[in-house]
Design a protein around this motif. Sequence first.
Motif, PDB file in Angstrom:
ATOM      1  N   SER A 104       5.824   4.158   4.660  1.00 38.41           N
ATOM      2  CA  SER A 104       4.846   3.142   5.048  1.00 38.41           C
ATOM      3  C   SER A 104       3.474   3.543   4.518  1.00 38.41           C
ATOM      4  O   SER A 104       3.274   4.648   4.024  1.00 38.41           O
ATOM      5  N   LYS A 105       2.520   2.643   4.676  1.00 35.82           N
ATOM      6  CA  LYS A 105       1.168   2.906   4.192  1.00 35.82           C
ATOM      7  C   LYS A 105       0.545   4.079   4.955  1.00 35.82           C
ATOM      8  O   LYS A 105      -0.157   4.905   4.387  1.00 35.82           O
ATOM      9  N   GLU A 133       4.684  -6.859   3.353  1.00 39.69           N
ATOM     10  CA  GLU A 133       4.495  -7.854   2.298  1.00 39.69           C
ATOM     11  C   GLU A 133       5.662  -7.831   1.317  1.00 39.69           C
ATOM     12  O   GLU A 133       6.108  -8.875   0.840  1.00 39.69           O
ATOM     13  N   THR A 186       2.742   0.704  -3.447  1.00 39.09           N
ATOM     14  CA  THR A 186       1.403   0.865  -2.875  1.00 39.09           C
ATOM     15  C   THR A 186       1.419   0.948  -1.355  1.00 39.09           C
ATOM     16  O   THR A 186       0.365   1.005  -0.734  1.00 39.09           O
ATOM     17  N   CYS A 218       4.322  -3.784  -4.282  1.00 41.74           N
ATOM     18  CA  CYS A 218       3.917  -3.614  -2.883  1.00 41.74           C
ATOM     19  C   CYS A 218       4.568  -2.384  -2.265  1.00 41.74           C
ATOM     20  O   CYS A 218       3.935  -1.670  -1.482  1.00 41.74           O
ATOM     21  N   ARG A 267       2.741  -1.283   0.960  1.00 41.57           N
ATOM     22  CA  ARG A 267       2.665  -2.529   1.733  1.00 41.57           C
ATOM     23  C   ARG A 267       4.092  -3.028   1.980  1.00 41.57           C
ATOM     24  O   ARG A 267       4.559  -3.958   1.343  1.00 41.57           O
ATOM     25  N   ARG A 268       4.746  -2.414   2.922  1.00 40.77           N
ATOM     26  CA  ARG A 268       6.165  -2.669   3.186  1.00 40.77           C
ATOM     27  C   ARG A 268       6.418  -4.082   3.718  1.00 40.77           C
ATOM     28  O   ARG A 268       7.353  -4.748   3.281  1.00 40.77           O
TER      29      ARG A 268
END
Length: 194
Positions: free
Chosen positions: A174-175, A141, A136, A133, A138-139
């Motif tokens: 972050s995303k 999660e 990818t 995560c 998704r911090r």
Amino acid sequence: MIGFAIRSFIAAGMLFLTVYSFYTGYWGWGISLIIPLALVILSFIYNENLAFTLNHMRSGNQDKAQRAINRITAPQYILSKRQRAYVIYMQALLNAQSLPHAKVEAMLRQAIQMGLKRGHDKAMARMHLAGICVQTGRRQEAITLLAEAKKMDDSGMLKDQIKMMQGQLQNAPSKNQMRMAQMMGGRKKMPKMR
């Protein structure tokens, strides 16, 4: 499936021969057939490739462990539900470098859903999911998964790794930052002055 059918026929034949030997009075043959029959029945309960994998992992030989676990091609036909969960879990961990992140994540989630038995195995699976995560973007999660892993690590084996991952999470992009970097084409280098 073919291996399961062959083992079933061998077990049924050996069971028949053992009972028939005792019935007809050939006690020596009956007693000598009990050990091979027990080994064949044990192969239904515990897969030999899974045993080899666990043995190689304990000795630290990851390559042999990976080869042994990859020999199990159709665990749904030959293993119980809990053993299938461990086979999928081990395949995900040992093949994490060669498989794409999405496949490893799906395998780990499937193993967790099927039911891993030990608390540190559940914690390890969640910790690896948190790492995926983070990679990818998704911090949030990942933070949730690390908190769950911390609760499930009853023996405290993963305490240091979880702390290290929580420290790395503070510096993880972050995303939105990852998306912006992709849109900008990464960091641009300034041309050298001559």
